[in-house]
Design an enzyme around this catalytic site. Structure first.
Site, short mmCIF file in Angstrom:
data_model
loop_
_atom_site.label_atom_id
_atom_site.label_comp_id
_atom_site.label_asym_id
_atom_site.label_seq_id
_atom_site.Cartn_x
_atom_site.Cartn_y
_atom_site.Cartn_z
N CYS A 25 -11.41 0.86 17.90
CA CYS A 25 -12.72 1.29 18.35
C CYS A 25 -13.58 1.65 17.15
CB CYS A 25 -12.62 2.46 19.32
SG CYS A 25 -12.85 1.92 21.01
N SER A 79 0.85 -1.19 0.00
CA SER A 79 0.00 0.00 0.00
C SER A 79 0.88 1.24 0.00
CB SER A 79 -0.90 -0.01 1.23
OG SER A 79 -1.61 1.21 1.29
#
Ligand SMILES: *Cc1c(COP(=O)(O)O)cnc(C)c1O
Length: 394
Positions: A323, A198
């Protein structure tokens, strides 16, 4: 601002920007167009393909451009699974602490009838070639194991794992997104059949990646349309980003040893300094780790609070806990190395690059212990730990 979140993304390098500009402005043609402007763009793609091939030790024909690491992981895994399905092979080996681009693709295949075996990664976060060798069965169609972990920085023995897979004639894919530009890659010497890169993790632009697939492996199209990427990935190529990616990788590989030496000195100072905080633990392999990765668990605090207070001091860091979408689940990586839930919540990842300075490390080393102390003083959990109502884990 101190940027210590290079595992999440990196700043674009000047070399990458310079390589991109001509294809954003004067040479903006579509590489599939037959006119001169299109052909200039097509030449840029070919040059980028050659540059990247040299950087990872393959042939330009084995380089496919994608939108990034996630797409490359998806395409590699689905391609090997399709080949396996045709031969009645439905067993896939991976690890418990892969990136979600790998784990969620494997979950999808599991729902389609594949059998997914996730190897345990132990307390330092690694797997051995012997573990892989033992797990391989006659119906194994793919082994997909990352080169280096994005959260805890442990570096896995990919060449040895590749050798075991090669001997057993099983495809080996590695997510090398965190390794590229920091650790040497040579797909031939390391027995790698497929590999994901990437651009934005090595100072290239966001939205560009590479899937290397060894000659003989034909990537399955995830996107239908035109005949770009030899019919394996439809859609007009992101020429500026691809040119920028090649320039960034070339620069990173040219400076790989100097940068690794420089960054690991900063890393080791951070690790030594933060280790002095009471009731903390370094996550990941203390020796086999990415030059820029620091990851700690601090007992009795919430990683998110630590991050917000660091941010208020101008320090950009990350917590191990994903999260994502408001879920309070702790990081699957920290759970995989055996950290209990309550400890996994109190994690901090600092990921450095070659432009970080000694001065920045001094500031981080002054701020983190003070913030940890401040948060512990307000924490009911910490009170219970100190009074003995609750047992310390670290
Ligand atoms: C960042 C990352 C990815 C995803 O790459 P994108 O280009 O952001 O899709 C995959 N694997 C690892 C290990 C990563 O760190």
């Amino acid at each position: 601002m101190i940027y210590a979140d290079n595992a999440a993304t990196t700043k674009l390098s000047v070399a990458a920007l310079d390589a991109m500009m001509p294809y954003l402005m004067e040479n903006f043609g579509n590489p599939s167009s037959l006119h001169t402007m299109g052909q200039k763009a097509a030449e840029a793609l070919q040059e980028a393909r050659e540059t990247i091939a040299v950087c990872i030790g393959c042939s330009p024909k084995e380089v496919y451009f994608t939108s990034g690491g996630s797409e490359s992981d998806n395409q590699a895994i689905i391609s090997a699974a399709e080949t396996g399905r045709k031969k009645g092979k439905k067993h896939i080996i991976s690890t418990a602490f892969e990136h979600h681009a790998v784990l969620h693709t494997l979950k999808k295949l599991e729902r389609q009838g594949f059998e997914i075996e996730l190897l345990p990664v132990g307390s330092t976060g690694t797997v051995t070639a012997e573990q892989v060798e033992k797990a391989i069965r006659p119906d194994t169609c793919l082994v997909t194991i990352m080169y280096a972990n994005n959260e805890i920085g442990s570096v896995l023995p990919v060449a040895e794992i590749g050798a075991v897979c090669r001997a057993a004639k099983v495809f080996f894919h590695t997510d090398a997104v965190q390794a590229a530009g920091h650790l040497h890659i040579n797909v031939k010497e390391q027995n790698i059949d497929m590999l994901s890169l990437s651009a934005h993790k090595f100072h290239g632009p966001k939205g560009a990646g590479v899937l290397y697939a060894k000659t003989g492996i034909i990537p399955v199209s995830l996107i239908e349309g035109g005949a770009q990427e030899r019919g394996r990935r439809a859609g007009t190529e992101n020429v500026p980003a691809i040119a920028g990616m090649a320039a960034a990788l070339k620069e990173a590989v040219a400076n790989i040893d100097i940068n690794a030496a420089k960054v690991s000195v900063l890393r080791d100072r951070l690790i030594a300094g933060l280790s002095e905080i009471p009731h903390c633990a370094l996550n990941g392999d203390p020796v086999n780790r990415l030059p820029g990765n620091v990851n700690f668990c601090f007992e009795g605090i919430e990683g998110e609070s630590l991050l917000l207070l660091l941010d208020a001091k101008g320090i950009c860091a990350s917590s191990g806990s994903a999260c994502a979408s408001g879920s309070l689940d702790p990081s699957h990586v920290l759970l995989a190395i055996g950290r209990p839930h309550e400890v996994a919540h109190g994690s901090l990842r600092l990921s450095l690059c070659e432009t970080n300075t000694e001065e920045e490390i001094n500031i981080i080393l002054a701020e983190v212990p003070a913030i940890v102390k401040y948060l512990r003083n307000m924490s009911p959990v910490w009170k219970d730990l100190e009074s003995g109502k609750r047992k310390f884990v670290l």
